[in-house]
Design a protein around this motif. Structure first.
Motif: not given
Length: 109
Positions: A92-99, A82-90
């Motif tokens: 992904l969102i930050v990566g899309l924003f930065i891109a 659950d922690r890994v999936y939550r961290a991956f989701g965050y």
């Protein structure tokens, strides 16, 4: 309050086939009755209700076969996933924003 699964499972294991009531379990473990009921609700696959949910015992019909160590390891594994999936989701969102930050800056200026 976070319940230590090992403590609850060991108390259930010591009660044997007769099971143990929520009140007695609360007195033995030091956790509140509401916390224990919430724990049972979240981990139905490991705890079997007896006598219309007045007593509980460890389930023998799961892959863990009533082994406290296997049950605790499975719960810890689920928490880690659950922690890994939550961290991956965050991430992904930050990566899309930065891109796309350059596009946002162009729109502003």
């Amino acid at each position: 309050m976070s319940i230590d699964a090992r403590t609850v499972f060991e108390a259930l294991e010591s009660s044997g086939k007769e099971g143990i009531g929520v009140i007695t379990l609360a007195l033995e473990t030091g956790y509140s009755q509401s916390d224990i009921r919430r724990f049972f609700k979240n981990h139905k696959q490991y705890c079997v209700p007896l006598n219309g949910e007045t007593k509980y015992k460890l389930s023998q019909f799961t892959e863990t076969r009533g082994s406290v160590d296997k049950m605790v390891a499975e719960i810890e594994g689920q928490k880690a996933n659950d922690r890994v999936y939550r961290a991956f989701g965050y991430g992904l969102i930050v990566g899309l924003f930065i891109a796309n930050i350059g596009t946002f800056v162009e729109l502003l200026f």
